[in-house]
Design a protein around this motif. Structure first.
Motif, PDB file in Angstrom:
ATOM      1  N   VAL A  51      32.868   8.359 -36.526  1.00 34.07           N
ATOM      2  CA  VAL A  51      32.061   8.359 -35.300  1.00 34.07           C
ATOM      3  C   VAL A  51      30.735   7.657 -35.554  1.00 34.07           C
ATOM      4  O   VAL A  51      30.042   7.950 -36.541  1.00 34.07           O
ATOM      5  CB  VAL A  51      31.786   9.797 -34.815  1.00 34.07           C
ATOM      6  N   THR A  52      30.383   6.760 -34.660  1.00 33.42           N
ATOM      7  CA  THR A  52      29.077   6.100 -34.706  1.00 33.42           C
ATOM      8  C   THR A  52      28.214   6.626 -33.570  1.00 33.42           C
ATOM      9  O   THR A  52      28.663   6.709 -32.426  1.00 33.42           O
ATOM     10  CB  THR A  52      29.234   4.575 -34.584  1.00 33.42           C
ATOM     11  N   VAL A  53      26.976   6.974 -33.886  1.00 29.88           N
ATOM     12  CA  VAL A  53      26.006   7.417 -32.886  1.00 29.88           C
ATOM     13  C   VAL A  53      24.936   6.343 -32.778  1.00 29.88           C
ATOM     14  O   VAL A  53      24.188   6.091 -33.737  1.00 29.88           O
ATOM     15  CB  VAL A  53      25.381   8.774 -33.261  1.00 29.88           C
ATOM     16  N   LEU A  54      24.852   5.710 -31.625  1.00 30.01           N
ATOM     17  CA  LEU A  54      23.858   4.671 -31.377  1.00 30.01           C
ATOM     18  C   LEU A  54      22.723   5.279 -30.564  1.00 30.01           C
ATOM     19  O   LEU A  54      22.874   5.564 -29.373  1.00 30.01           O
ATOM     20  CB  LEU A  54      24.486   3.496 -30.628  1.00 30.01           C
ATOM     21  N   PRO A  60      23.142  -2.426 -34.737  1.00 28.90           N
ATOM     22  CA  PRO A  60      24.239  -1.811 -33.984  1.00 28.90           C
ATOM     23  C   PRO A  60      25.610  -2.370 -34.345  1.00 28.90           C
ATOM     24  O   PRO A  60      26.597  -1.627 -34.389  1.00 28.90           O
ATOM     25  CB  PRO A  60      23.886  -2.117 -32.529  1.00 28.90           C
ATOM     26  N   GLY A  61      25.670  -3.680 -34.594  1.00 26.75           N
ATOM     27  CA  GLY A  61      26.948  -4.286 -34.938  1.00 26.75           C
ATOM     28  C   GLY A  61      27.539  -3.702 -36.212  1.00 26.75           C
ATOM     29  O   GLY A  61      28.730  -3.359 -36.271  1.00 26.75           O
ATOM     30  N   ALA A  62      26.717  -3.583 -37.225  1.00 27.58           N
ATOM     31  CA  ALA A  62      27.187  -2.992 -38.478  1.00 27.58           C
ATOM     32  C   ALA A  62      27.566  -1.533 -38.286  1.00 27.58           C
ATOM     33  O   ALA A  62      28.501  -1.027 -38.918  1.00 27.58           O
ATOM     34  CB  ALA A  62      26.096  -3.115 -39.536  1.00 27.58           C
ATOM     35  N   ALA A  63      26.862  -0.855 -37.405  1.00 26.23           N
ATOM     36  CA  ALA A  63      27.112   0.572 -37.190  1.00 26.23           C
ATOM     37  C   ALA A  63      28.503   0.832 -36.622  1.00 26.23           C
ATOM     38  O   ALA A  63      29.122   1.850 -36.932  1.00 26.23           O
ATOM     39  CB  ALA A  63      26.047   1.148 -36.255  1.00 26.23           C
ATOM     40  N   VAL A  64      28.999  -0.065 -35.772  1.00 29.45           N
ATOM     41  CA  VAL A  64      30.276   0.182 -35.096  1.00 29.45           C
ATOM     42  C   VAL A  64      31.458  -0.474 -35.790  1.00 29.45           C
ATOM     43  O   VAL A  64      32.597  -0.326 -35.340  1.00 29.45           O
ATOM     44  CB  VAL A  64      30.221  -0.302 -33.628  1.00 29.45           C
ATOM     45  N   ALA A  65      31.231  -1.176 -36.884  1.00 32.87           N
ATOM     46  CA  ALA A  65      32.266  -2.013 -37.484  1.00 32.87           C
ATOM     47  C   ALA A  65      33.539  -1.257 -37.856  1.00 32.87           C
ATOM     48  O   ALA A  65      34.635  -1.830 -37.824  1.00 32.87           O
ATOM     49  CB  ALA A  65      31.697  -2.727 -38.713  1.00 32.87           C
ATOM     50  N   LEU A  68      24.875  -2.262 -26.178  1.00 32.23           N
ATOM     51  CA  LEU A  68      26.280  -2.584 -25.958  1.00 32.23           C
ATOM     52  C   LEU A  68      26.537  -4.067 -26.149  1.00 32.23           C
ATOM     53  O   LEU A  68      27.500  -4.474 -26.824  1.00 32.23           O
ATOM     54  CB  LEU A  68      26.687  -2.146 -24.549  1.00 32.23           C
ATOM     55  N   GLU A  69      25.676  -4.902 -25.595  1.00 25.19           N
ATOM     56  CA  GLU A  69      25.865  -6.345 -25.738  1.00 25.19           C
ATOM     57  C   GLU A  69      25.677  -6.807 -27.184  1.00 25.19           C
ATOM     58  O   GLU A  69      26.286  -7.780 -27.623  1.00 25.19           O
ATOM     59  CB  GLU A  69      24.911  -7.094 -24.814  1.00 25.19           C
ATOM     60  N   ALA A  70      24.841  -6.076 -27.931  1.00 23.18           N
ATOM     61  CA  ALA A  70      24.592  -6.452 -29.328  1.00 23.18           C
ATOM     62  C   ALA A  70      25.711  -6.037 -30.269  1.00 23.18           C
ATOM     63  O   ALA A  70      25.793  -6.547 -31.389  1.00 23.18           O
ATOM     64  CB  ALA A  70      23.286  -5.817 -29.797  1.00 23.18           C
ATOM     65  N   VAL A 113      27.316  -0.648 -16.693  1.00 28.45           N
ATOM     66  CA  VAL A 113      27.963  -0.472 -17.991  1.00 28.45           C
ATOM     67  C   VAL A 113      29.481  -0.592 -17.860  1.00 28.45           C
ATOM     68  O   VAL A 113      30.151  -1.153 -18.737  1.00 28.45           O
ATOM     69  CB  VAL A 113      27.557   0.881 -18.620  1.00 28.45           C
ATOM     70  N   VAL A 114      30.049  -0.089 -16.779  1.00 34.23           N
ATOM     71  CA  VAL A 114      31.495  -0.235 -16.545  1.00 34.23           C
ATOM     72  C   VAL A 114      31.864  -1.714 -16.464  1.00 34.23           C
ATOM     73  O   VAL A 114      32.874  -2.159 -17.035  1.00 34.23           O
ATOM     74  CB  VAL A 114      31.911   0.503 -15.252  1.00 34.23           C
ATOM     75  N   GLN A 115      31.045  -2.495 -15.786  1.00 32.65           N
ATOM     76  CA  GLN A 115      31.299  -3.929 -15.675  1.00 32.65           C
ATOM     77  C   GLN A 115      31.203  -4.613 -17.043  1.00 32.65           C
ATOM     78  O   GLN A 115      32.016  -5.490 -17.370  1.00 32.65           O
ATOM     79  CB  GLN A 115      30.316  -4.562 -14.693  1.00 32.65           C
ATOM     80  N   LEU A 116      30.230  -4.201 -17.853  1.00 28.95           N
ATOM     81  CA  LEU A 116      30.110  -4.766 -19.199  1.00 28.95           C
ATOM     82  C   LEU A 116      31.309  -4.406 -20.060  1.00 28.95           C
ATOM     83  O   LEU A 116      31.802  -5.235 -20.837  1.00 28.95           O
ATOM     84  CB  LEU A 116      28.826  -4.268 -19.872  1.00 28.95           C
ATOM     85  N   ALA A 117      31.771  -3.179 -19.942  1.00 29.33           N
ATOM     86  CA  ALA A 117      32.936  -2.756 -20.719  1.00 29.33           C
ATOM     87  C   ALA A 117      34.146  -3.616 -20.368  1.00 29.33           C
ATOM     88  O   ALA A 117      34.918  -4.035 -21.256  1.00 29.33           O
ATOM     89  CB  ALA A 117      33.233  -1.283 -20.457  1.00 29.33           C
ATOM     90  N   ALA A 118      34.319  -3.899 -19.080  1.00 28.56           N
ATOM     91  CA  ALA A 118      35.429  -4.757 -18.658  1.00 28.56           C
ATOM     92  C   ALA A 118      35.254  -6.173 -19.200  1.00 28.56           C
ATOM     93  O   ALA A 118      36.217  -6.806 -19.664  1.00 28.56           O
ATOM     94  CB  ALA A 118      35.509  -4.770 -17.132  1.00 28.56           C
ATOM     95  N   LYS A 119      34.029  -6.662 -19.188  1.00 27.53           N
ATOM     96  CA  LYS A 119      33.746  -8.003 -19.701  1.00 27.53           C
ATOM     97  C   LYS A 119      34.118  -8.135 -21.168  1.00 27.53           C
ATOM     98  O   LYS A 119      34.699  -9.151 -21.589  1.00 27.53           O
ATOM     99  CB  LYS A 119      32.255  -8.308 -19.504  1.00 27.53           C
ATOM    100  N   TYR A 120      33.801  -7.091 -21.956  1.00 25.33           N
ATOM    101  CA  TYR A 120      34.057  -7.159 -23.395  1.00 25.33           C
ATOM    102  C   TYR A 120      35.398  -6.550 -23.794  1.00 25.33           C
ATOM    103  O   TYR A 120      35.742  -6.526 -24.977  1.00 25.33           O
ATOM    104  CB  TYR A 120      32.927  -6.453 -24.146  1.00 25.33           C
TER     105      TYR A 120
END
Length: 282
Positions: A3-6, A50-55, A74-76, A101-108
């Motif tokens: 689990v990652t906590v941002l 953040p990127g390293a945190a979620v890897a 989220l974008e990072a 955020v829902v739209q961003l999730a769909a984008k990514y």
């Protein structure tokens, strides 16, 4: 689970500690490094970005202050997480923020659910929050071990992201109201020459009683406001609740009054104090 906590402010730090205590493998990231150092000492992996945190995450918790922070993080990091990771939006960002955020999730192309946290700093640290979850049932089933580690119970508000946010706004309207009303009643009692503690004694055990009134009322009487839920944080939420109510035609008369009284307390220097400091506005 991994689990990652941002975001490790008061709530995120408490959540991360509860996850560690329950045996999850936890990675944390926060813009202010001093807020993650204690978690590193408890056994969490501290990431530099953040990127390293979620890897390597199975579950990513977004525990941030507002919409801008959630969008930035989220974008990072969205492109760095495993494709099967579940992203859990836990930040109180209102209806419009959630839609963004829902739209961003769909984008990514990421799997997004939400689990709003009902409670303050102490329940977050104790793993006794009430989680207000929403999203596809099968995805929520996958993250049950995480929600069980940080909450005493989970209320599933619906199968669409946004239902949890709606329930959180309704719940925080109650929190804002009952805290301010407690401060007002104590002030009225005191102004009429009574020991204000008599108000709490009067409602104790009655149909109108509330454990919250005693908790916040005790702080108001003592004039001591160590932050469990920062007043300016609730002011932000009152704005989100007011926007949501106005957009659906619900009267904002009470919300407008709450906005003013919490603003008065903040202007008097209590923005970083606990929401019980609203009592000073009376």
């Amino acid at each position: 689970m991994r689990v990652t906590v941002l975001g490790t402010g008061a709530m995120g730090a408490g959540v991360a500690g509860s996850l560690l205590r329950e045996g999850h493998t936890v990675t944390v990231w926060n813009r202010s490094a001093d807020k993650v150092a204690p978690l590193g000492e408890q056994g969490a992996t501290v990431a530099d970005d953040p990127g390293a945190a979620v890897a390597d995450a199975e579950v990513v918790l977004l525990t941030l202050f507002d919409t801008d922070a959630v969008v930035d993080v989220l974008e990072a990091s969205a492109g760095d997480a495993p494709t099967d990771a579940v992203w859990v939006q836990c930040s109180t960002i209102g209806v419009a923020g959630t839609e963004t955020v829902v739209q961003l999730a769909a984008k990514y192309g990421i799997t997004l659910v939400e689990a709003m946290m009902l409670g303050t700093k102490a329940p977050a640290e104790q793993g006794t929050l009430t989680m207000l979850a929403a999203g596809p049932a099968d995805v929520l089933d996958r993250i049950d071990p995480v929600l069980d580690a940080i909450g005493a119970k989970t209320v599933r508000a619906g199968d669409q992201v946004g239902a949890g946010t709606a329930l959180k706004l309704a719940a925080n309207a109650w929190i804002a109201s009952i805290t301010a009303a407690t401060g007002q009643s104590l002030a009225v009692a005191k102004s009429l020459g009574l020991d204000p503690a008599l108000f709490l004694e009067a409602i104790d055990g009655s149909a109108s009683d509330s454990a919250y009134a005693h908790t916040k009322g005790g702080s108001i009487i003592e004039g001591s406001f160590p932050a469990q839920f920062a007043l300016d944080g609730l002011r932000k939420d009152i704005g989100l609740i007011t926007d949501a109510a106005r957009s659906t035609g619900v009267s904002t008369v009470l919300l407008d009054a709450l906005g003013r009284v919490y603003a008065d307390a903040s202007a008097a220097g209590h923005g970083g104090d606990d929401i019980a400091a609203v009592g000073t506005a009376f």
